[in-house]
Structure formats: structure tokens, C-alpha cells
Design an enzyme around this catalytic site. Structure first.
Site, short mmCIF file in Angstrom:
data_model
loop_
_atom_site.label_atom_id
_atom_site.label_comp_id
_atom_site.label_asym_id
_atom_site.label_seq_id
_atom_site.Cartn_x
_atom_site.Cartn_y
_atom_site.Cartn_z
N ASP A 217 0.00 39.06 -13.73
CA ASP A 217 -1.30 38.43 -12.59
C ASP A 217 -2.70 38.28 -13.34
O ASP A 217 -2.99 38.95 -13.10
CB ASP A 217 -1.07 38.39 -11.64
N ARG B 243 0.83 -1.87 -0.10
CA ARG B 243 -0.31 -0.15 -0.29
C ARG B 243 0.57 1.08 0.43
O ARG B 243 0.74 2.47 -0.35
CB ARG B 243 -0.51 0.36 1.34
N GLU C 209 5.47 40.55 -8.81
CA GLU C 209 4.09 40.39 -10.32
C GLU C 209 3.34 41.92 -10.60
O GLU C 209 3.45 42.40 -8.90
CB GLU C 209 3.64 39.25 -8.38
N LYS D 136 5.91 40.76 -4.07
CA LYS D 136 4.50 40.49 -4.57
C LYS D 136 3.86 41.78 -3.70
O LYS D 136 4.41 42.34 -3.24
CB LYS D 136 3.49 39.21 -4.11
N LYS E 164 2.58 25.33 -4.08
CA LYS E 164 1.33 24.86 -3.52
C LYS E 164 1.51 23.68 -4.04
O LYS E 164 0.44 22.21 -4.79
CB LYS E 164 0.12 24.95 -4.35
#
Lengths: 295, 295, 295, 295, 295, 295
Positions: C217, C98, C196, C166, C134
Site C-alpha cells: 500500500d 435522457r 494490506e 486492513k 469506490k
């Protein structure tokens, strides 16, 4: 600030190696409830570094400890100046004394060293002196920060935050052009590519390959000068950062700066710094009243 | 030999800080199956130390790597001499190069330093020069071993394998006699008790308390001499080890040895050693045939 | 290859959560010495990734296990194709089944997803599609590699191997020019700086500040096109990498590529991939003779 | 609540991979003492999960941070609703933003998915939909909790908290009867025994062996119906939990529920969920007065 | 077999506490290359347990060590019988001797104890005697296995692999019926639910709630007998496992077995076992030729 | 006090093994916000030990928990006396109950045992009874402290804080004189050297070698007496600590003390202690108002 996990782990290792079975000298001679105040101070002129590691050491104390910093990382401390004052259980203070000082002494030693090399090139504000990856295993974060605390600069942090193509990569890839092309296709678009060169022919190849940084490795002042002329005269030249490395002494640094080098990298900044001198002195001892039994 | 867990953890930390996202310079330019042979050698005269840590680094390689040591810890290496040869995947060799060298350079630096101080007192074979607990947090085991590899000696390893009563313990306990008595009742019967003294009166008290070791802290040669006379003339004196510490220079070491001191402890042995110079060179590169896909 | 420590730790966590008290289903029904052969194969078309993690899982088996890979990371596997064959103690195979599959299914799912998005822009070989930060906490290295295995590209690995300014950084610093200037003075010379932007005015400011990468963006195709014209017409423009992000669908990718964007970053590559389907089947079971008692 | 050690370790891994050398974008552009307030909110309708992991992330902040939750795990959040507000050092907030969101996005994605499948069978309150052991290595605890937060149910947590006899166990033991008997003699008396079956003959054998749970693996609705009739008509039948697995779609779930199945297990609940969308926005930035130097 | 991570961590802790700075007694007196053979044998009659932990200890030796087991876990060893023979570097053998023996002595002590209690009820083959969760923190896996090695049985492994409702749960939930209902709705479908009872009224409530296991806590033989009559006479009774606990002595075990109890749980099995006696003796010492320097 | 890292790691292991997937019995039956007060008390007369470990367990609770100790390590507790009171979330208390008790029961068992053996020799205040290195792997620090809490003494903590030369060392070195000489040259100057002897000839050799401690291993009272006479009559004798070991019973201890032995070491102190009896009872349950959602 969020203390890096690597610093927490180093403090864990330090306490394990020094305190595995406690501190029988203190446990045998000092009552558990004895209160103390101690001051850590500079015993030589230095630039402070290591506060984050020392604070992590102190965070393991009993909660009632009071910590007051008089200086922060990057501050210059003259011989005798107070750095931090601790009030808490005397045993806690003595058990952590050596560990905290070992961090502060090594890291302030590096920061003080970094300041000394930057002082050599005060009149060349456009040249950076940087560290290398020649740091003590486990200490990379702390030593890189100490270099910045002393006013010098960092080179890449590790193998994955900057590309450096050396002789072996170039040989394996079949030349500088091939190596740069392959790596540019492989790596992410925020990474610059540095090529190590040892002669003018390799410098030309690196220029043609549009390397972002060209390192002049172990070149004489004469060859360094010719390399700079070659680079700055090339159409890609204005976009290149020129780095020199090898055989750097305090005396040679201003010479190299005068030639127009952008960056000098020096392993000695971290691998051959002398510890700064700091010590802890207990300034008050007394009894602390506890309203209930303490562990 | 059983590699200490602390060494394994330090190698883990080292790989995490240097190799967190691999080595894109090598991955981008060198095919996975390229084979290489590399040699680590001394670039200055040195005493080798750090083999255990380097071996732990190499143990993380692909199993097919072949490792051949030409020297062992404690061996003297002249500039240019080969220390170890590695044959394996070229990427593996390049990824581990810096970590292995960082261990060997610092630890051989300490061993070389230790040999230098012992050479100063060659004609006084009964005096020991020892390290202190002023070691890099996380590196205590390795640095203590490097000191021995260089021919010098260790002081206690940590807070629990030897009793050292300093000013604060003595104050808190109410005098040297009280402190020694309490600690002797508390600690185990294989531990010796050392008392730190700064003047002849304290030396007398330590003698009366039957301290096993008396440390003469920061005393002049004159006071050191008087202390030795005092100790050796006392009935407990023959059983006492006399240790001196503070302001020790290479020049002063033979003077102190001549006075009859048994042990000199020097923090600088570990906290202010200069890295020894070692480097790795790839000596052969070729293709390796794999009979089946490799990870 | 040197397996990253983070992969070893993830395998440790996986075994702890699944095998804390062993596998009573197998221990109760299968004799310790029963030998088995098992094959892991694709149950849907996929691009393989996760071999390094699976190999680390298998490395915890009894030494006598034999492992044969038929595919390597990045290979395309059609439904039904064999990936790896294992021969060893049947209990070992079932205990690790597994965990190994959980790694292979998620990572091959990401690689397969990455291939699908790259296939959309086959006719625009100069545009890269990249991942973001992410990723699943603990899985950054593995998921970034899976993206590469699928033929897509990485964005920066973490907060320290690329500068991204940012809105909040820009506000705190007092504008784009100030923010870029300060960060350039702070960070090391192998790092590129990305800014950005959300409108053409910010794009202009980023150009003036000589940002290395400009991120557009959440811009419409129309505004993206205007931004590209603005950038490419500026003297610094040729040195800028143009990245677009936000609201990217498979349908829109070729449109954006046609506009001349260099890089599109997509969080969904990692945070919203569907697991690839792989399973393990035991193909032979038999008795193994042991010459002496086994643990 | 006592945060599970596995969650602490995952946060450690996450900080190591993202913050190994700090956050130079923030350190370069934002003064250390700048204060900020930030809000995390839903950008799509979702069921919240991951609060425990996010709270562990926030626990690493400077102590002065203020954290206010508006929602708890299991709450439904509409697009735009606020989940949590953080006030603290702006650098801290930005350094932890991505890690906290990565936990919340994946886990809320699973919870939202779990709610969606349960909504399909609202009219069959007696059927459970459960997860499987197909969870991300290292994330078992968190993903199992996310499934519960979404209103669905757990299957066994790991290999030792429930017995599941599959084809391999049965073959190795010599049949279903033997396998159940042996395992019942081996395992503890709070564990139920589940037997996997693929046809009616195996169902009969499992009934005779008095399995507590019978899994109907990959059966058609027709065969599922016959199996249920067989089981419920048997003397042991009333004590059996009937589980179905394989090829479950949202459309088929109510059909299977209507047949009288007790439990449906779906690996996709965890291995193929799409991340929920959450983001953090800084809502206020200001200067914080410190009465003394801060680390 | 796959060694559990918790066993590896315990061995790490053991080596750290015992070997932090090596073994100066052996390093000082025994040359590095001295070879030795040693045998561990029983010094009292015992049932062996702990082989997996001992093997993990031995796995840290130099690779050249040869290990031969004469017994496996669960085997009875008479006083004097050989358990395992080790041939390797003499220093390795002596450094690991104490750690290996400490595992074997405690775990074989538990196994021997377990066998003794099972021997008391030989004529009642349907009653199980089980351990509890009263195990040494960190040792749960190993002690539970030792109980099985001795022929006794396990109770639940930890808080999540079996439901046990005690007085506090019942009070907080508002009665046995409520507590069972709530927990059944919450927990997964492979877990049995046990209810602790102290009188016949509670036994009745547990029966009505359809508890899977009813624990008779600290009841006299008389009340135990009445409880069994009550349970077995109830329609749900045949499906209930009856467990007794509290004040169990060797003398009382057969009495309780005769009453028809299914399971007796005894904390003393693990928390109050006496170490079995094993020792290691070096049987041969010699010189080993090394073809090249060894670390 | 600074809690040793090894204790933190043991608590981590304990929580992982017991709480890996939480506590479904409590989570299912007790609302999250239910408040409780619980008291741990002695159920037999005992000497308390383990407070530091229990406190580390409690430190993992929600911050709002209130902890009040009525006793400290080393205190005698009569049956029924309260040890510590906890007020907090009822779930927290129940989740940690078993782990805290498992520490307190084992360690108080050792302390109580230690007190019992010291009580045997109350009239011989000059003899020490010590533990050995026969402690549970991972528990060395805690068990050694428990021995001191009970009023008995420690032998060396580990292999590096005291030299013990046994038969194997002596054989390998070529006799007692050689072994002592070599080890004295190798080890640091705060370590005493103990030699294990089994007959009077070896005692003589150990005396000649100026061993600091002579162990009389498994000698009869008669031979012990002769050995003491031999030692005390030798010029080095007054500086020797005499230790006896082997076959010590409570009855024999005063006999050996009367002979003039300084130290008796007993492995049974730690490896064969019976757990002390402590239990936790919830004394109040109520609802706690939270002003905002809690994790």
C-alpha cells in the site's frame, strides 16, 4: 449491528402476509392500552439462531416496548430456558408473536441440525461440514448464518463469491483445462476455483489445471480414498482443498473424515431441517397509564 | 393467472441474493450465444408444487426461451419423471437453475408431506387435516397452496381472515363469553369465531358463547371424546366445527378421526417438511445464430 | 440474459426522478400517435458499456417499439458511429432519451478509461489493473461490468466475496498472524485472504501467515521492488498474488508492471472517469395508423 | 429534515450491493463488542456535499452510535480538516465506511467543481452557471443539491418542472409558434417555457412566441452577441431569460458572461466531475461493556 | 406510453391488499381453463379517465388475454356505452374486476366533475379552473391527469415545480419583498413565483416584488375586483397571472370569471368528487383448449 | 401499535410525489434552524380518522419534533377544535403539512359519512351498515378502519377473507348448489359463504345450499320482505345472515332496517365520501439553538 436490507424486506413481507388488515381477534378483545409481559422460551433443546430477524420484528413495535435477551445466537438452550422477554402493549406482542417465532423456529432448527452433524465428527477437527446454495429463496443470509451459529461452515454465499465449474461449464468450454483457464482470466483475483469431478481421470485434469478446490461428487469411500492419494501425491496437491459431496449420512461422515477429506457439503443442512420448538407465553397483563392519547 | 405480488417479490429477493454480480463461472466459461436445453425432473416420488414461483423465475429469462411443462401443481411425479423442459440461452438456464429448484424442492416437499398425512385418514373422508400459520415468513401464500396441492386443507391464511380466541384474549377480555361477544361486535359478518379450549369447562363456555369452531388443544383421546359428546349434545352443537390440535402423529391421526373430530391442524405440515428431490440436467448444447447483436 | 434486479431498481428510480409527472413538453406539442425513428451514436471515440441498462430502459416502452443494436458492450465506437436505432412512438423515445444516455455516457466513460489504462501496459500482459469498491452507491454491478468491458479487471465485488485485512482488523485482532488465522477459521473455503501492508516487516508477517494476496500500500518503486524480492524468495511466495495500490499515474503503471507486480488497483477507474459523449437524434417522424384506440 | 425517499432507496441499494452477506473480514477478526471512534476528513481541499446521504447511512447503525459533524454541506474543507466523528461498534463503522465515503466523495467532487466554475465568473455576479439533466440515474436529487452546495445553480429538476422545446418538439408541432402555443395551453401556469434555438431566425420566432427563456445552443460568441442584441431590442425582450449552452470551457465562461448572457448550462458539472478525496481513520478502539446480551 | 412507476406501485399495492391469498370464491367454483369475455361499461354519463391504470392492471393477466378499448381517456361515455372488452381466463377477469373498476370509477368521477365545472364557464374561454395539491396520497399523477381529461387544468404538480409563498414563508423571511427576492435567488430559472395575498396591501407588495402569479385568497367579489384593477394598472401588471381561491361554488365561478380572474383553483375537484358508475359484466363463458398444461 | 406496511408504503409514495426535489419555497425563504409550532384543527364538525397515517408522516421528521395529539381516531371534533400540535423545524412542518392533511381529510370524511348513515338507523341497533371492496386502490386498510372509526361496519377485507358467490361463479359452477358445495370443499373452515341472489327462487336455492349469508341484491322493499319471510321460515333460516345491497339512500335505510335485514352494504361509504375540512396553522416561529452543525 447494521441489519441487512434483505432481512428488513423479509420482515416487511411477513407483516404484509400476516397483518394486512391488522389482528381483529386482539383488537376486538383487548383494550389498546393493556400492557403485557411475555417470554419466548425453548420447548426442546436447541441452538439459538434468528435473533437479528426477531429483533427486526420487535423494532416495529411501539417505542415503549422493553426487550431483554437472555441468550444470543449460537447459545445452547435447554428445554424450558428463557430466550427473550418483551414488555409492551399486549396487542403488539400478540400481533408479532407468530412472525418472530416462525423466524426463530426455522433458524434455530438449522443451527441445531448443524451442531448435530458437527458433533458426529468431533474427533476430526480438521474437517468442515458446509451448507450449499440449497436455501429458501429470500433466506440465504439468515440460513447461512444459522449454519455458522450451529458450529458448521458455509460454502460460497452465491454465484459470484466463488467459482464452481460443473459438467455443463466444462462441456461448453471444451474440457477442464480450457474451462479453468478461461474462468481464471475472467474472474477477480480473490476468488478460488473449484472443479467438480466424478472420476479419477477428471481429478487428474483438475490437478493439472491447478484448481484450488476439487470436489469429489458422489464417489464411494473407495474412490474417494484413491482420489485423495492421487491429489496429495501431485506437486500441486498440497495447495488443493478436497471437498466431498453426495449421499452423506450421519454414519458416513466420520468415515469420510477419516479418509482425509477437508470439506463435506450437505444440502440437507438447510433444505431438510426440522423446526426447533419455541413458544411465547404472556406472563403478566395490566393497565398502562398514558399521559396523552396514543395512536 | 395473475401471479401474486408476494411471489414476484420473493423471486426478486432470490435473484438479488444469488445473482447480485452475475454468474462468473458461466460468464467465464460459456459463450453468450450458446444455446441449451434442460430438463427438470423428479429424483424421488413426489407431489408437485411451486409451478407458479418457478414460472415467475423463468419469466425473467430472455424472451426467446421456450418452456414446456409436463406436470402441473398437484400431480404425482414418480422418480425420474420429467417436470418441465427449458430451451434457451445456456447461461440463463444455469443462472436460474438453483433458484427454480429451491422453490420446487421445498414446496413439493410440503405437498408430498400433505399427501402422506391425508393418506393416513383415507377411510375417514369427513376429517380435514390443515396447516397453521407456522409458515416461513414471506412464503405464506406458496406454502398454503402447497398444502392444498398435496390434498390437505388450509387453516386461516392470516390474522384477519378468521377469528381465533386464545388464552390471552380470553384473559384480557374477562372470560370466553365476554371475548366472543366483543369480537363478534367488532369483526365483519363473514368471519367465523374459533375458541381455543383446554378442558371441558372451557368447552362448555365456548358452546354457550356460540363459537363457530371449538379447538380442543392438546387433549388426550379420552378428553377429546368427552368434549365431542358434550358439544354434539348441546343445542348449538350441530353448528360447531370441532378442531383438535397438539401432539399429532401419523399413528394418532386415524384414532382422532374415529372419535369424530372435524379438523386436525398440524404445524409440522409446513415447518418440518423435508425437501423433495428434483434436479436439472442439460440435455443439449449448441450454437444459436443471432441476426443482430444481442444484449 | 437475466437483468439484475439492481439494474431494474435503478431504472425505476431514474424514471421516478425524471418522469414523475410525465413529459409536458412532449405531451403538449406532439400528438400521441406520432411515430419516430431515432439513432443513438457516439460523439467521441469510446468503448461501449451500459447496453443492459439501456435495454432495460427501452423495455418500458410501448411493445410496438423496434430496437436494433449495431454495437455491443466492449465494442470500440469511433466518433459518429451508430450504436442503436429505435423506432416507436415519438413521445416514448423523447421521454427515455435522457435516462438511456445518462447510463450509456457514464458507463462508456468508465470502459473507455479502463481501456486507456490497459493500453499503458500493453507490453506487460501479465499485469492486471483492477477497480476497487469506490463505485457510485447503487451502481456497483454496472460499473464493475464497465471496467471489464474496457478490458481491465475487477477487484472483489463487495465485502463478502473476498477477505481484505486492513490496519484496523489487524489491530483489533492483535497482529497479522492472529487476524489471518481467525478469519481463515471463520470464512468459507472458496475465499482468498488479502493482507494490506505498508512496510517490509508487515510483508514478512503476511508471508508467514500464508496470505493468498499481499497488498503493497502506497509504497515507492524502491520498496515495492524489495517487497517483491522478499516475497518471491519465500517458500510460500510462489503462491502469493502481489497487488500494489496508491499514487498510480498513467506514467507510473509501466514502471510498476516492470517490477513484477501482479495487480494494480485504482479507485480512479470508477470514481473519476469522464463521461463518454453520446447523443440521440430523431431521424424520421411520421404518423402511425392505429386500428383501435390506444392507451 | 425529512430525508427524501430516493436517498433512502439509494442507501438500501448500496447496502445490498456491498453488505449482502455481511463483512466476513470484520466479523472474523473483530469481536462484536469492540468499540471504536473514527474520523472522516478531507484529503484535499474541497466543498462538502452529501451530508444527508451519509447521515442516512449512519442512521442504520446501532442506536448507541454517537455522530458529531464538524462541517455542513456547502462548507469549504481544507486538506486535513475533520468532517465528522463517529463513535460506536467498530464493526458498524467499518461496514459503512466505504458507502458513506462513496457518497461524500462523488457529491463533494461535484460541489468542488461547481465552486470552481463559479469562481471563473466572480466578477459577473448576474450570470448563473447551471447543471442539466445529465445526472447519474438515481442520483438526480443529490447531484442537484451538490451543485447548489458549490454555489452554482440548478436548471429544471426533471421533465415536468419546466418546459423545454427542442428541435423535435418544434418539428412535430409545425414550428416554434405552434409548439409554444400548444404547450402553453397544455401545461400549468407556474411553468416557464424555454425554446432552444440554433440561429437568429429561430431566436426571432421564439421572441414572437413570447418564450420565457431562449436557449442559444452551440452558438459562437459572435452569434451569441447578435442574438442578445436582437432579444434585448424586442418589446418582449426585457422579460426573456437568455441561456447559452454548448462548448463551454473555463476560459470561455467570462467571455460569455461579458456578452450579457443570463444563464450558462453545463452538463459536465455533474457528468464529468472528479471525486473529492476523503478518508476515514479509526482513532480509538476499546471494549464496551454491555449489561445484557446484544444482538 | 411509458407507464409511470408510481402507477405500477399503486397496482402492486392494490393487488396485495385484494389478492394476497388469491380468490377462493373463483378458485373453488370455476375451473382454471374456463374462458370468458367481459365488458366494462358506463352506468351513468361520464368522462372517462384511468385507462393507463386499468391497462396496467390488465397487463398482469395471462398473456393470452385480449383487450379491446372502445373509448380513451377524455372521451364522453353515455350511460350504457361500452368502455373496454376483455377476453381471457375467467378467473383472471374476476380477480382483477374490482381493482380495475376502483381506478376507473374514482378517476372518471374526477374527470366528470372537472368537465362540470368547466361547463359553468364556457362563455369565459380565458379563465382556467385548476386542481390543487389536495389529492389522495399516492394518486397525484393519476388525479392530475383525470382533471386534464375532464378539460380542466392543473396547478403545480408538487412542491418543487412551482414556487408558492404563503403567510408562513413571508413571516419567516420578513415580508413579501424579502421572501420573493430570496426564493428567486435560490430556485431555478424556469420556475414562476406565486405569492398568496389576503388584502390589497399585500397585493401591492407582491406587485412591487414582481411576483409572476398573485393569488387572491378568500377575497369577496368586491375585493377581487379592486385587486384586479390595482394589478392591471401597475407597470408589472400585464405580466401577472391572477389566481383566485376559496369559497368557490358552481354559481360563483362565472361571476369570478367575469371579473377578469385568470385562474381559479379548487381543491374540491379532487378531494370531494363522487365516483362515476361503471361495472363489468361477463358476456360469454366457455372452455379453452390448452395444448399443454398451464400454470 | 405496529403500523401496517401498506401505510408506510403509501407515505413513501406520497413523499415521493410531493417532495421529490424538496420544497424550494421553504428552503429559499426559511432558515434551516427556524423553529415552529403548528396546530391541525377541524374546520367543520367531523369524526376523526387517519391518525395512524398522519403519525407515520410525522415519524419521518427530525427526531427533535414534539407531537401532541388532542384527539384519537373515532373522536368527534367540532369545528375549530384542535386535533394535534407539532413543534419542530418549521421547514419539516411545512413540507409534511399537505400530505398529513390529505390523509386526515379523506379518512375523516369517510368516518364522518359512516357516522351519518349509522345515525339514520339509531333506533335499529341490530342492523349493520357496512362498506364494500369499492375502496381506493392502496387505501383498503385505511378506508376500512375509517368506516369503523365512524361507527359503521366492515364487509370482507379482500377476496380471501370471505366467500362471495356471484352470478358468474354460479353460472360457471352450474348452479347455486354446485357452487356452494365446491367452494365449501375448497376453502378453509373459518370462512363463511355468502350467495348473491336477485329473486326468491335463488333465495330458496341458497337456503337449501346452507349459505351462511344471503345477499338480496337490488331488491325492492316488497321483495326484500318476502325474501326475509322465506328465509326465517326455513329450518336453516335462523343461522343465516341477511344482507341487502343496491339503491340505498339515507331515507330508505330505516325502512330496510324495519324489514329485519341484518346488514346493508353501501359502496358509497368509501367511493363517494366528501373530504372533511381540516387545516394546519403555524402558531409560533422562533430560532432554535443547535449546539453543533445539523444536517
Amino acid at each position: 449491528m447494521i441489519t441487512p436490507i434483505s432481512v428488513k424486506k423479509l420482515v416487511d413481507l411477513a407483516f404484509q402476509e400476516d397483518l394486512l388488515f391488522g389482528d381483529p381477534s386482539s383488537e376486538g378483545s383487548i383494550p389498546l392500552s393493556t400492557w403485557g409481559t411475555a417470554i419466548i422460551r425453548a420447548k426442546s433443546d436447541l441452538v439459538l439462531s434468528g435473533q437479528e430477524a426477531a429483533q427486526e420484528v420487535f423494532s416495529r413495535f411501539d417505542d415503549i416496548t422493553d426487550i431483554k435477551w437472555f441468550k444470543i445466537d449460537g447459545d445452547t438452550c435447554s428445554k424450558g430456558e428463557h430466550v427473550v422477554q418483551l414488555s409492551g402493549l399486549l396487542r403488539d406482542l400478540l400481533m408479532a408473536e407468530r412472525t418472530a417465532l416462525n423466524f426463530l423456529m426455522r433458524l434455530s432448527g438449522i443451527a441445531t441440525h448443524a451442531k448435530a452433524v458437527m458433533d458426529c465428527i468431533r474427533t476430526y477437527p480438521n474437517m468442515r461440514i458446509t451448507d450449499t446454495r440449497k436455501t429458501m429463496p429470500g433466506w440465504r443470509y439468515l440460513e447461512k448464518k444459522a449454519v455458522r451459529d450451529g458450529g458448521a461452515f458455509n460454502h460460497r454465499f452465491n454465484l459470484s463469491d466463488g467459482i464452481m465449474l460443473k459438467e455443463n461449464h466444462i462441456m461448453a468450454a471444451g474440457g477442464i483445462a480450457k474451462a479453468v483457464e478461461r474462468v481464471r482470466a475472467h474472474t477477480h483475483h480473490l476468488q478460488k476455483i473449484e472443479v467438480e469431478t466424478t472420476n479419477l481421470d477428471e481429478v487428474s485434469q483438475a490437478l493439472e489445471a491447478k484448481a484450488d478446490v476439487i470436489m469429489l461428487d458422489n464417489m464411494s469411500n473407495q474412490m474417494t480414498s484413491e482420489a485423495i492419494t492421487l491429489i496429495r501425491g501431485h506437486s500441486h496437491g498440497p495447495h488443493v482443498t478436497i471437498e466431498a459431496s453426495g449421499n452423506m449420512t450421519l454414519a458416513r461422515l466420520p468415515e469420510v473424515a477419516a479418509l482425509g477429506v477437508d470439506v463435506v457439503s450437505m444440502g440437507a443442512l438447510t433444505h431438510s431441517s426440522i423446526a426447533a420448538d419455541l413458544s411465547m407465553r404472556v406472563t403478566a397483563v395490566g393497565d398502562q397509564i398514558f399521559s396523552q392519547p396514543k395512536v
